[in-house]
Scaffold this motif. Structure first.
Motif, PDB file in Angstrom:
ATOM      1  N   ARG A  59     -15.302 -23.611  55.855  1.00 55.54           N
ATOM      2  CA  ARG A  59     -15.035 -22.653  55.428  1.00 55.54           C
ATOM      3  C   ARG A  59     -16.229 -21.734  56.228  1.00 55.54           C
ATOM      4  NH1 ARG A  59     -15.106 -24.947  49.188  1.00 55.54           N
ATOM      5  NH2 ARG A  59     -13.360 -25.023  49.552  1.00 55.54           N
ATOM      6  N   THR A  61     -17.508 -19.191  58.094  1.00 57.49           N
ATOM      7  CA  THR A  61     -17.769 -17.220  57.661  1.00 57.49           C
ATOM      8  C   THR A  61     -18.421 -16.437  58.968  1.00 57.49           C
ATOM      9  OG1 THR A  61     -19.675 -16.997  56.120  1.00 57.49           O
ATOM     10  CG2 THR A  61     -17.004 -17.796  55.402  1.00 57.49           C
ATOM     11  N   GLN A  63     -20.871 -15.610  57.990  1.00 55.94           N
ATOM     12  CA  GLN A  63     -22.974 -16.043  58.551  1.00 55.94           C
ATOM     13  C   GLN A  63     -23.433 -17.414  58.874  1.00 55.94           C
ATOM     14  OE1 GLN A  63     -20.644 -14.448  55.306  1.00 55.94           O
ATOM     15  NE2 GLN A  63     -21.420 -12.307  56.267  1.00 55.94           N
ATOM     16  N   ARG A  83     -13.161 -15.897  63.929  1.00 59.99           N
ATOM     17  CA  ARG A  83     -13.509 -15.579  62.691  1.00 59.99           C
ATOM     18  C   ARG A  83     -15.247 -14.978  62.447  1.00 59.99           C
ATOM     19  NH1 ARG A  83     -10.658 -20.534  59.131  1.00 59.99           N
ATOM     20  NH2 ARG A  83      -9.517 -20.896  60.462  1.00 59.99           N
TER      21      ARG A  83
END
Length: 194
Positions: A59, A61, A63, A83
């Protein structure tokens, strides 16, 4: 023109031609070959669909800070940067590092995808929130103590090979169809126990 003068000029022209060819960079023409030997392993690229599955599992992200040890041609790092994540590849082969940097520039993610020439066993991985790996079991076992020092909740996604040592994956996925190098396992770093 005397013969010695002609020979001197000929050598000078050949030297200039060789210098020009070298400055145009044989590294620009460098193409890795699957199975080529490296410092610790042979280079086998992760199939692109497996790269995407690994990123999905973790997952990833914007961040995240993704690190790939033994980053090869940089595909994991570049895909993570696409991404929005900051990503670092550590690779021992300087030709692969240069190739990866060029590929990141061509993909428009050189500001997020960086590559360092170095030894994966010496790399500082302490800031990683995600590790994307395609390493042999003995390398994973050797690195496992460093993995356990990551912040709790960090994700480690491994192509094909398990970390072992009693550490079971939190999730596993398999490509369909799966011919080779298409099983991904994700491990979540546990909270530290004092």
């Amino acid at each position: 023109m005397s013969f010695p003068s002609f020979v001197s000029r000929l050598f000078a022209m050949l030297a200039l031609a060789a210098a020009t060819a070298a400055s145009q960079g044989p590294a620009d023409a460098y193409k890795p070959v699957p199975g080529q030997p490296g410092k610790d392993v042979v280079w086998i690229p992760t199939p692109q669909d497996t790269v995407e599955k690994m990123l999905d599992m973790a997952r990833v992200t914007p961040q995240d800070y993704v690190i790939d040890l033994g980053s090869g041609d940089g595909r994991n790092v570049i895909a993570a940067a696409r991404r929005g994540a900051q990503a670092l590849g550590v690779e021992y082969n300087p030709n692969l590092v240069a190739l990866s940097k060029r590929a990141a520039t061509a993909a428009g993610v050189a500001d997020k995808a960086t590559f360092a020439h170095g030894d994966m066993f010496e790399a500082d991985i302490s800031q990683a929130t995600v590790l994307m790996l395609f390493l042999l079991p003995d390398h994973l076992a050797r690195l496992a103590p460093k993995f356990l020092q990551l912040k709790p909740g960090a994700r480690i996604v491994s192509n094909t090979y398990a970390i072992g040592g009693g550490w079971e994956p939190d999730a596993t996925t398999r490509g369909d169809p799966c011919t080779s190098w298409c099983i991904a396992m994700m491990y979540v770093v546990p909270a530290w126990v004092a």
